[in-house]
Motif scaffolding. Structure first.
Motif, mmCIF file in Angstrom:
data_model
loop_
_atom_site.group_PDB
_atom_site.id
_atom_site.type_symbol
_atom_site.label_atom_id
_atom_site.label_comp_id
_atom_site.label_asym_id
_atom_site.label_seq_id
_atom_site.Cartn_x
_atom_site.Cartn_y
_atom_site.Cartn_z
ATOM 1 N N HIS A 276 -49.221 -70.194 55.839
ATOM 2 C CA HIS A 276 -49.701 -71.013 56.948
ATOM 3 C C HIS A 276 -50.225 -72.354 56.433
ATOM 4 C CE1 HIS A 276 -51.776 -72.202 60.621
ATOM 5 N NE2 HIS A 276 -52.859 -72.377 59.896
ATOM 6 N N GLN A 277 -51.009 -72.320 55.373
ATOM 7 C CA GLN A 277 -51.549 -73.559 54.801
ATOM 8 C C GLN A 277 -50.426 -74.470 54.313
ATOM 9 O OE1 GLN A 277 -54.550 -74.907 54.681
ATOM 10 N NE2 GLN A 277 -55.435 -73.204 55.791
ATOM 11 N N VAL A 278 -49.440 -73.883 53.629
ATOM 12 C CA VAL A 278 -48.327 -74.681 53.110
ATOM 13 C C VAL A 278 -47.588 -75.350 54.260
ATOM 14 C CG1 VAL A 278 -46.070 -74.542 51.980
ATOM 15 C CG2 VAL A 278 -48.041 -73.400 50.962
ATOM 16 N N ARG A 279 -47.229 -74.576 55.274
ATOM 17 C CA ARG A 279 -46.463 -75.138 56.394
ATOM 18 C C ARG A 279 -47.280 -76.165 57.182
ATOM 19 N NH1 ARG A 279 -43.866 -69.465 57.382
ATOM 20 N NH2 ARG A 279 -41.746 -69.846 56.608
ATOM 21 N N THR A 280 -48.547 -75.892 57.384
ATOM 22 C CA THR A 280 -49.394 -76.826 58.123
ATOM 23 C C THR A 280 -49.517 -78.152 57.390
ATOM 24 O OG1 THR A 280 -50.666 -75.002 59.067
ATOM 25 C CG2 THR A 280 -51.699 -77.164 59.110
ATOM 26 N N ARG A 281 -49.721 -78.104 56.098
ATOM 27 C CA ARG A 281 -49.893 -79.330 55.317
ATOM 28 C C ARG A 281 -48.575 -80.093 55.182
ATOM 29 N NH1 ARG A 281 -54.684 -79.992 52.748
ATOM 30 N NH2 ARG A 281 -56.175 -78.347 53.144
ATOM 31 N N ILE A 282 -47.463 -79.381 55.037
ATOM 32 C CA ILE A 282 -46.156 -80.048 54.979
ATOM 33 C C ILE A 282 -45.866 -80.710 56.330
ATOM 34 C CG2 ILE A 282 -43.651 -79.643 54.797
ATOM 35 C CD1 ILE A 282 -44.549 -79.160 52.090
ATOM 36 N N ALA A 283 -46.168 -80.010 57.425
ATOM 37 C CA ALA A 283 -45.946 -80.573 58.767
ATOM 38 C C ALA A 283 -46.836 -81.794 59.001
ATOM 39 C CB ALA A 283 -46.219 -79.511 59.830
ATOM 40 N N ALA A 284 -47.992 -81.839 58.346
ATOM 41 C CA ALA A 284 -48.902 -82.979 58.491
ATOM 42 C C ALA A 284 -48.468 -84.171 57.648
ATOM 43 C CB ALA A 284 -50.323 -82.565 58.118
ATOM 44 N N GLY A 285 -47.398 -84.003 56.857
ATOM 45 C CA GLY A 285 -46.874 -85.119 56.087
ATOM 46 C C GLY A 285 -47.200 -85.109 54.613
ATOM 47 N N GLN A 286 -47.873 -84.091 54.124
ATOM 48 C CA GLN A 286 -48.157 -84.026 52.693
ATOM 49 C C GLN A 286 -46.895 -83.618 51.938
ATOM 50 O OE1 GLN A 286 -51.471 -81.438 51.897
ATOM 51 N NE2 GLN A 286 -52.953 -82.876 52.718
ATOM 52 N N SER A 287 -46.778 -84.092 50.716
ATOM 53 C CA SER A 287 -45.642 -83.727 49.876
ATOM 54 C C SER A 287 -45.907 -82.346 49.267
ATOM 55 C CB SER A 287 -45.453 -84.753 48.764
ATOM 56 O OG SER A 287 -46.485 -84.629 47.800
ATOM 57 N N PRO A 288 -44.853 -81.648 48.835
ATOM 58 C CA PRO A 288 -45.069 -80.363 48.176
ATOM 59 C C PRO A 288 -45.983 -80.457 46.953
ATOM 60 C CG PRO A 288 -42.775 -80.549 48.820
ATOM 61 C CD PRO A 288 -43.428 -81.883 49.092
ATOM 62 N N ASP A 289 -45.893 -81.570 46.207
ATOM 63 C CA ASP A 289 -46.779 -81.738 45.044
ATOM 64 C C ASP A 289 -48.237 -81.859 45.460
ATOM 65 O OD1 ASP A 289 -44.722 -81.551 43.207
ATOM 66 O OD2 ASP A 289 -44.347 -83.714 43.212
ATOM 67 N N GLU A 290 -48.491 -82.538 46.571
ATOM 68 C CA GLU A 290 -49.867 -82.662 47.068
ATOM 69 C C GLU A 290 -50.391 -81.299 47.534
ATOM 70 O OE1 GLU A 290 -50.094 -87.164 48.886
ATOM 71 O OE2 GLU A 290 -49.036 -85.631 50.050
ATOM 72 N N VAL A 291 -49.532 -80.531 48.189
ATOM 73 C CA VAL A 291 -49.951 -79.207 48.654
ATOM 74 C C VAL A 291 -50.223 -78.304 47.465
ATOM 75 C CG1 VAL A 291 -49.276 -77.185 50.003
ATOM 76 C CG2 VAL A 291 -48.664 -79.462 50.807
ATOM 77 N N ARG A 292 -49.331 -78.343 46.449
ATOM 78 C CA ARG A 292 -49.540 -77.532 45.239
ATOM 79 C C ARG A 292 -50.842 -77.925 44.554
ATOM 80 N NH1 ARG A 292 -45.340 -75.724 42.403
ATOM 81 N NH2 ARG A 292 -44.134 -77.607 42.811
ATOM 82 N N ALA A 293 -51.107 -79.232 44.443
ATOM 83 C CA ALA A 293 -52.345 -79.696 43.797
ATOM 84 C C ALA A 293 -53.563 -79.198 44.564
ATOM 85 C CB ALA A 293 -52.350 -81.222 43.710
ATOM 86 N N TRP A 294 -53.502 -79.201 45.887
ATOM 87 C CA TRP A 294 -54.622 -78.709 46.684
ATOM 88 C C TRP A 294 -54.821 -77.212 46.456
ATOM 89 C CZ3 TRP A 294 -54.927 -75.173 50.773
ATOM 90 C CH2 TRP A 294 -56.177 -75.121 51.403
ATOM 91 N N LEU A 295 -53.737 -76.448 46.453
ATOM 92 C CA LEU A 295 -53.855 -75.002 46.234
ATOM 93 C C LEU A 295 -54.349 -74.683 44.826
ATOM 94 C CD1 LEU A 295 -50.666 -73.842 48.131
ATOM 95 C CD2 LEU A 295 -53.013 -73.234 48.705
#
Length: 138
Positions: free
Chosen positions: A74-93
């Protein structure tokens, strides 16, 4: 003593209520629902295959049915849908859960020994083998 037994029974009965409520929570909305944009969904799926489920520890969050993996999807999809890049999402996780969450760890101050020690052991083994072969020829 008679007063303590009913009080103890009441405390034990009420302490189990929060534990029972944990299993009844519905899954996060994007845990099992795909994004509308196919490109964003593809990016999210690729990232989910690179992240480890903290509950299962041997499965990616894409393959796991654990509630924790659903929350992370859910977090991955929500953040990707908000415009974050996969690298930004990985860094946050990684900042939230640590380096262990990623199947592709990055070299950092805490992980460099994981990359350096195998190389040093290989060099040591090669040096010992070279000395042993050289000693036999002489």
């Amino acid at each position: 003593m008679r007063l303590c037994a009913p009080l103890l029974a009441a405390v034990l009965a009420l302490s189990g209520t929060p534990l029972a409520a944990q299993g009844t929570l519905p899954p996060a909305p994007y845990a099992y629902q795909q994004l509308d944009d196919p490109a964003q969904e593809q990016a999210a799926r690729e990232l989910m295959h690179e992240l480890r489920c903290l509950t299962c520890q041997s499965q990616s969050i894409a393959d796991s049915d654990a509630a924790m993996a659903g929350d992370m999807r859910h977090q991955v999809r929500t953040r990707i849908a908000a415009g974050q890049s996969p690298d930004e999402v990985r860094a946050w996780l990684v900042s939230r859960y640590g380096d262990y969450i990623s199947y592709e760890p990055q070299v950092s101050a805490s992980t460099w020994p994981l990359f350096a020690i195998p190389a040093l052991l290989a060099l040591l083994a090669a040096a010992l083998l070279w000395r042993r072969i050289g000693a036999r020829r002489a």
